[in-house]
Design an enzyme around this catalytic site. Structure first.
Site, PDB file in Angstrom:
ATOM      1  N   GLY A 244      84.115  -7.270  78.979  1.00 61.04           N
ATOM      2  CA  GLY A 244      82.901  -6.489  79.070  1.00 61.04           C
ATOM      3  C   GLY A 244      82.214  -6.257  77.739  1.00 61.04           C
ATOM      4  O   GLY A 244      80.983  -6.288  77.648  1.00 61.04           O
ATOM      5  N   THR A 245      82.996  -6.026  76.693  1.00 57.18           N
ATOM      6  CA  THR A 245      82.398  -5.752  75.384  1.00 57.18           C
ATOM      7  C   THR A 245      81.599  -6.938  74.880  1.00 57.18           C
ATOM      8  O   THR A 245      80.462  -6.790  74.416  1.00 57.18           O
ATOM      9  CB  THR A 245      83.492  -5.369  74.366  1.00 57.18           C
ATOM     10  OG1 THR A 245      84.016  -4.086  74.717  1.00 57.18           O
ATOM     11  CG2 THR A 245      82.932  -5.301  72.949  1.00 57.18           C
TER      12      THR A 245
ATOM     13  N   SER B 286      83.849  -7.159  84.415  1.00 57.15           N
ATOM     14  CA  SER B 286      85.094  -7.400  83.698  1.00 57.15           C
ATOM     15  C   SER B 286      86.250  -7.528  84.679  1.00 57.15           C
ATOM     16  O   SER B 286      86.299  -6.814  85.684  1.00 57.15           O
ATOM     17  CB  SER B 286      85.365  -6.251  82.721  1.00 57.15           C
ATOM     18  OG  SER B 286      86.558  -6.461  81.999  1.00 57.15           O
TER      19      SER B 286
ATOM     20  N   ASN C 181      81.756   5.471  82.706  1.00 57.84           N
ATOM     21  CA  ASN C 181      83.184   5.214  82.627  1.00 57.84           C
ATOM     22  C   ASN C 181      84.019   6.462  82.345  1.00 57.84           C
ATOM     23  O   ASN C 181      85.237   6.441  82.512  1.00 57.84           O
ATOM     24  CB  ASN C 181      83.478   4.160  81.553  1.00 57.84           C
ATOM     25  CG  ASN C 181      82.971   4.565  80.183  1.00 57.84           C
ATOM     26  OD1 ASN C 181      81.824   4.972  80.033  1.00 57.84           O
ATOM     27  ND2 ASN C 181      83.818   4.464  79.185  1.00 57.84           N
TER      28      ASN C 181
ATOM     29  N   HIS D  33      89.683  -7.049  84.152  1.00 62.91           N
ATOM     30  CA  HIS D  33      90.867  -6.186  84.116  1.00 62.91           C
ATOM     31  C   HIS D  33      90.619  -4.799  84.712  1.00 62.91           C
ATOM     32  O   HIS D  33      91.552  -3.997  84.803  1.00 62.91           O
ATOM     33  CB  HIS D  33      91.437  -6.092  82.701  1.00 62.91           C
ATOM     34  CG  HIS D  33      90.659  -5.231  81.754  1.00 62.91           C
ATOM     35  ND1 HIS D  33      91.102  -3.990  81.354  1.00 62.91           N
ATOM     36  CD2 HIS D  33      89.496  -5.451  81.112  1.00 62.91           C
ATOM     37  CE1 HIS D  33      90.246  -3.473  80.498  1.00 62.91           C
ATOM     38  NE2 HIS D  33      89.263  -4.335  80.337  1.00 62.91           N
TER      39      HIS D  33
ATOM     40  N   THR E 202      86.186 -23.260  73.941  1.00 62.61           N
ATOM     41  CA  THR E 202      87.044 -23.687  75.044  1.00 62.61           C
ATOM     42  C   THR E 202      87.274 -22.546  76.027  1.00 62.61           C
ATOM     43  O   THR E 202      87.714 -21.458  75.650  1.00 62.61           O
ATOM     44  CB  THR E 202      88.399 -24.172  74.513  1.00 62.61           C
ATOM     45  OG1 THR E 202      88.177 -25.251  73.599  1.00 62.61           O
ATOM     46  CG2 THR E 202      89.286 -24.651  75.656  1.00 62.61           C
TER      47      THR E 202
ATOM     48  N   CYS F 134      88.366   2.287  74.526  1.00 58.29           N
ATOM     49  CA  CYS F 134      87.803   1.674  73.321  1.00 58.29           C
ATOM     50  C   CYS F 134      87.504   2.693  72.236  1.00 58.29           C
ATOM     51  O   CYS F 134      87.335   2.338  71.071  1.00 58.29           O
ATOM     52  CB  CYS F 134      86.520   0.910  73.673  1.00 58.29           C
ATOM     53  SG  CYS F 134      86.811  -0.520  74.734  1.00 58.29           S
TER      54      CYS F 134
ATOM     55  N   GLN G  44      82.353  -0.567  85.613  1.00 60.21           N
ATOM     56  CA  GLN G  44      83.038   0.423  86.437  1.00 60.21           C
ATOM     57  C   GLN G  44      82.591   0.389  87.897  1.00 60.21           C
ATOM     58  O   GLN G  44      83.200   1.039  88.751  1.00 60.21           O
ATOM     59  CB  GLN G  44      82.825   1.835  85.867  1.00 60.21           C
ATOM     60  CG  GLN G  44      83.447   2.049  84.505  1.00 60.21           C
ATOM     61  CD  GLN G  44      84.962   1.965  84.510  1.00 60.21           C
ATOM     62  OE1 GLN G  44      85.618   2.149  85.538  1.00 60.21           O
ATOM     63  NE2 GLN G  44      85.546   1.672  83.360  1.00 60.21           N
TER      64      GLN G  44
END
Length: 382
Positions: free
Chosen positions: A70-71, A200, A150, A202, A242, A329, A180
């Site tokens: 996400g970042t 995202s 979040n 995770h 890659t 974060c 979120q």
């Protein structure tokens, strides 16, 4: 017994995700850009995953750019959009409660001479449609607003942004941080009116290290006016390098494993209501976010002499209850979200965040409640 209640920070990878990642690493490990069979097989998995992510957003496969999370996607969206539109204006509209990856990006752009309008929330963390309409003007080149906050779970009026942009005849691109919201509420990119959407893996029981940025075809963005990195042909040159085929495959597997949003919402809403009722029975506890915020998040003040970081450590070490005090974060820094909401220093310094996933149960909540009761009894506010 333990209770993991920090799902807004990260989630436990689901079985389907783990199996997909392991399969790619053990059997399908070719470089997706290689022209031999192993490379072609790896690329087929990426193409399939891109289709799965696109379908989940009611988008087209070519509109999905894989990122490291996400970042990176937020950075790519913010800097890329401004780079593409800078000749048409110099104003950016966002909120004071965005994720740090957006706030720090627009802070940097502010230093470069762009005007940034930070919409301020009310005491419940809400931003109104009127604020958005008042802020957007003919010089606005980017509007970046998260769908669900979040830290406190408030839902932002993101569907009104496209109307505000049209009314102001602004050249703005619209970026919605859906990290979120993704997998929890239905997201239709076209109906949302977004040019850019961040998701995202995770946060939905997928692997860390992979996310995606939706880039609408109608935005007419190219690598010449959008990319901020260089070095290859991958991801339409918007994010060269890659591809991490194992993580991308795990991301897709996690998306496929998601239950229906309505089914999840009903179950999580019941769990959230149960938790709120139990928490309200603890003397001195204050819930900082309103009942109409996302049921996946509860932000609360703990009446003890300890600061939130110590509360988190005590709950973890002594009770095996895992929570946080806001965005992972931020690394324990004072919450800019609660500060923007105008809450007192006492509340800000002693608040924690509980966040649910589909794997949580009432037993998890019961352990949290008994642990908080015991902790507050042993370490009262004084």
């Amino acid at each position: 017994m333990s209770a993991y209640l920090d799902n807004s920070a990260t989630t436990k990878p689901c079985r389907e995700c783990v199996e997909a990642v392991v399969k790619m690493m053990e059997s399908n490990y070719g470089n997706p850009s290689s022209l031999h069979n192993l490379g072609i097989d790896a690329m087929k998995e990426i193409i399939l995953a891109r289709s799965i992510i696109a379908n989940s957003l009611s988008a087209e496969r070519e509109e999905i750019i894989f990122t490291s999370g996400g970042t990176e996607a937020n950075n790519l969206a913010v800097f890329g959009a401004v780079k593409a539109k800078k000749r048409l204006g110099n104003t950016i509209v966002t909120t004071a409660v965005e994720h740090e990856s957006v706030l720090q990006s627009v802070n940097e752009l502010e230093k470069q001479g762009f005007e940034v309008i930070y919409l301020q929330p009310d005491k419940n963390g809400n931003i109104t449609e009127e604020q958005i309409f008042d802020a957007v003007n003919s010089k606005t080149i980017l509007v970046s607003v998260m769908y669900i906050n979040n830290e406190v779970g408030t839902l932002m009026p993101v569907k009104s942004i496209s109307r505000a942009v049209k009314k102001a005849n602004a050249p703005a691109l619209i970026h919605i941080d859906c990290v979120q919201a993704y997998g929890k509420i239905p997201i239709n990119a076209k109906k949302l009116g977004a040019d850019l959407i961040t998701v995202s893996a995770h946060k939905i029981h997928g692997p860390k290290g992979v996310g995606a940025l939706y880039v609408s075809k109608s935005a007419h963005l190219t690598s010449q006016n959008f990319s901020i990195t260089f070095g290859g042909e991958q991801e339409q040159r918007l994010r060269p390098g890659t591809e991490s085929a194992p993580l991308i495959a795990g991301f897709a597997a996690a998306v496929k494993a998601l239950p229906s949003a309505s089914e999840q919402k009903e179950n999580i809403s019941q769990l959230c209501a149960y938790a709120r009722q139990k928490l309200s029975d603890i003397d001195g506890v204050v819930i900082n976010n309103p009942a109409d915020s996302s049921p996946y998040i509860i932000n609360l003040y703990v009446p003890t002499f300890m600061r939130s970081q110590t509360v988190i450590q005590e709950l973890s070490s002594n009770y095996q209850v895992y929570v946080s005090n806001g965005s992972a974060c931020a690394k324990g820094k004072r919450s800019h979200v609660l500060s923007a909401m105008g809450l007192s220093d006492e509340i800000i310094d002693k608040s924690i965040r509980i966040s649910f996933s589909r794997y949580n149960t009432k037993e998890d909540v019961d352990l949290l409640i008994s642990s908080l009761n015991d902790l507050i009894k042993k370490h009262p506010k004084g």
